[in-house]
Design a protein around this motif. Sequence first.
Motif, mmCIF file in Angstrom:
data_model
loop_
_atom_site.group_PDB
_atom_site.id
_atom_site.type_symbol
_atom_site.label_atom_id
_atom_site.label_comp_id
_atom_site.label_asym_id
_atom_site.label_seq_id
_atom_site.Cartn_x
_atom_site.Cartn_y
_atom_site.Cartn_z
ATOM 1 N N ALA A 94 0.822 -1.213 0.000
ATOM 2 C CA ALA A 94 0.000 0.000 0.000
ATOM 3 C C ALA A 94 0.853 1.259 0.000
ATOM 4 O O ALA A 94 0.514 2.256 -0.645
ATOM 5 C CB ALA A 94 -0.933 -0.002 1.200
ATOM 6 N N ALA A 95 1.971 1.229 0.724
ATOM 7 C CA ALA A 95 2.840 2.403 0.825
ATOM 8 C C ALA A 95 3.736 2.583 -0.395
ATOM 9 O O ALA A 95 4.479 3.564 -0.470
ATOM 10 C CB ALA A 95 3.695 2.307 2.082
ATOM 11 N N GLY A 96 3.681 1.647 -1.337
ATOM 12 C CA GLY A 96 4.453 1.784 -2.559
ATOM 13 C C GLY A 96 5.807 1.113 -2.538
ATOM 14 O O GLY A 96 6.621 1.338 -3.428
ATOM 15 N N PHE A 97 6.072 0.278 -1.532
ATOM 16 C CA PHE A 97 7.344 -0.437 -1.485
ATOM 17 C C PHE A 97 7.347 -1.542 -2.544
ATOM 18 O O PHE A 97 6.314 -1.922 -3.088
ATOM 19 C CB PHE A 97 7.568 -1.066 -0.113
ATOM 20 N N GLU A 98 8.514 -2.073 -2.781
ATOM 21 C CA GLU A 98 8.654 -3.145 -3.762
ATOM 22 C C GLU A 98 8.288 -4.486 -3.128
ATOM 23 O O GLU A 98 8.922 -4.929 -2.176
ATOM 24 C CB GLU A 98 10.094 -3.184 -4.280
ATOM 25 N N VAL A 99 7.262 -5.119 -3.660
ATOM 26 C CA VAL A 99 6.841 -6.455 -3.237
ATOM 27 C C VAL A 99 6.758 -7.296 -4.498
ATOM 28 O O VAL A 99 5.966 -7.002 -5.391
ATOM 29 C CB VAL A 99 5.480 -6.423 -2.517
ATOM 30 N N ASN A 100 7.576 -8.335 -4.586
ATOM 31 C CA ASN A 100 7.686 -9.028 -5.868
ATOM 32 C C ASN A 100 8.033 -10.498 -5.673
ATOM 33 O O ASN A 100 8.280 -10.965 -4.559
ATOM 34 C CB ASN A 100 8.745 -8.343 -6.733
ATOM 35 N N HIS A 101 8.092 -11.196 -6.806
ATOM 36 C CA HIS A 101 8.455 -12.621 -6.813
ATOM 37 C C HIS A 101 9.158 -12.915 -8.125
ATOM 38 O O HIS A 101 8.771 -12.406 -9.183
ATOM 39 C CB HIS A 101 7.207 -13.500 -6.667
ATOM 40 N N SER A 102 10.210 -13.687 -8.066
ATOM 41 C CA SER A 102 10.910 -14.098 -9.279
ATOM 42 C C SER A 102 11.345 -15.548 -9.134
ATOM 43 O O SER A 102 11.423 -16.077 -8.020
ATOM 44 C CB SER A 102 12.132 -13.205 -9.535
ATOM 45 N N ASP A 103 11.614 -16.190 -10.261
ATOM 46 C CA ASP A 103 11.998 -17.598 -10.231
ATOM 47 C C ASP A 103 13.302 -17.819 -9.479
ATOM 48 O O ASP A 103 13.465 -18.815 -8.762
ATOM 49 C CB ASP A 103 12.129 -18.141 -11.660
ATOM 50 N N GLY A 107 12.593 -16.039 -5.598
ATOM 51 C CA GLY A 107 11.393 -16.336 -4.832
ATOM 52 C C GLY A 107 10.709 -15.038 -4.415
ATOM 53 O O GLY A 107 10.846 -14.006 -5.072
ATOM 54 N N PHE A 108 9.976 -15.055 -3.304
ATOM 55 C CA PHE A 108 9.317 -13.854 -2.795
ATOM 56 C C PHE A 108 10.350 -12.912 -2.181
ATOM 57 O O PHE A 108 11.241 -13.345 -1.461
ATOM 58 C CB PHE A 108 8.286 -14.232 -1.728
ATOM 59 N N TYR A 109 10.219 -11.627 -2.476
ATOM 60 C CA TYR A 109 11.082 -10.659 -1.816
ATOM 61 C C TYR A 109 10.347 -9.335 -1.650
ATOM 62 O O TYR A 109 9.399 -9.015 -2.371
ATOM 63 C CB TYR A 109 12.402 -10.451 -2.579
ATOM 64 N N ILE A 110 10.783 -8.588 -0.673
ATOM 65 C CA ILE A 110 10.153 -7.319 -0.321
ATOM 66 C C ILE A 110 11.241 -6.341 0.104
ATOM 67 O O ILE A 110 12.234 -6.733 0.725
ATOM 68 C CB ILE A 110 9.136 -7.552 0.822
ATOM 69 N N HIS A 111 11.075 -5.088 -0.270
ATOM 70 C CA HIS A 111 12.070 -4.075 0.077
ATOM 71 C C HIS A 111 11.406 -2.889 0.757
ATOM 72 O O HIS A 111 10.271 -2.513 0.407
ATOM 73 C CB HIS A 111 12.818 -3.586 -1.172
ATOM 74 N N CYS A 112 12.107 -2.299 1.699
ATOM 75 C CA CYS A 112 11.626 -1.107 2.384
ATOM 76 C C CYS A 112 11.743 0.107 1.465
ATOM 77 O O CYS A 112 12.159 -0.001 0.312
ATOM 78 C CB CYS A 112 12.427 -0.891 3.665
ATOM 79 N N PHE A 113 11.398 1.271 1.977
ATOM 80 C CA PHE A 113 11.446 2.500 1.174
ATOM 81 C C PHE A 113 12.836 2.724 0.592
ATOM 82 O O PHE A 113 12.984 3.038 -0.590
ATOM 83 C CB PHE A 113 11.035 3.693 2.048
#
Length: 292
Positions: free
Chosen positions: A44-53, A56-62
């Motif tokens: 919701a805050a616009g951070f990077e939330v993604n998944h790649s082969d 796998g799942f990854y998320i980054h802060c501002f």
Amino acid sequence: MSHGQGFVKEKQQCFVCGFNSGAKVSCSADDCTEGIMHVTCARAAGFEVNHSDDRGFYIHCFHHSENGNNLRARLEDLLEVEIVRSPNKKFDRGHLPMTWEHAASLHYHAVNVLRVMGWAWRWAEWWVSKGDNWEPLIEDGQIEEEMTDEELKKVPSTPESRCEDARKCRLAAFGAALRNRDFDKLEGDDDQPLERALRAVLSIPSLVGPLKKKEIEFFVLWLSLAYRSKSRLLGFGKDKIPVSDKNSYVTYSDGSPKYELGSRPLPGKAEPEHARTNFEPPVEEIDDFLIM
């Protein structure tokens, strides 16, 4: 879900919303010490939330989110939609017929921009402290090393200058006003305060890049339309994500909530201080910029 070791016990608090309930995860950057967060809050805050082969799942802060997730990049995406529909592929805002497809795309990107702006009450302090990860777009045939900062549209800034800029455009207060749809609460016409507040934020080159007047007006038009659409995707008003009212992450040193205007005046309600500026007279209001 991969990287399950990143999830933590409920007793630890999300550094975005301040609540300790629910599953949370750390930033995927190895050197990040920011804390933990709900995936829903991060998205919701616009951070990077993604998944790649491969990852796998990854998320980054501002601070660690890639270029495409910051406010300036999202504004550039919105502008690109308008440029693409021009025959000469330039931003000329001519009187061209607009298809439903283009209008829908402009609205979609405007909602994305405004949603990020609506969390400025939280990320303004991070932007002041370290800036963002915006990177210039290099066109075919261009060589970055041979281009000047002006050609690359780079805007130098320091924590001190960004602090001044954030206060000048009332960035954090604007985010709080959007979140709670405070521009709806005025008696009579609410167009002027919202548009003035948008112009102020869009007049900060260190935040949004060196925009021309016609580009600012284009953004004001479409962002205002997105706000008035009351789309649930904005996450404003009754659709906003709840945040804690008892956590230092989301309150100022005096205990007042960052996510509400409280006693702070509505951004844009006052006329610009000077005829040639988009900024209202200075407002004495609390913030948490550059507090160590």
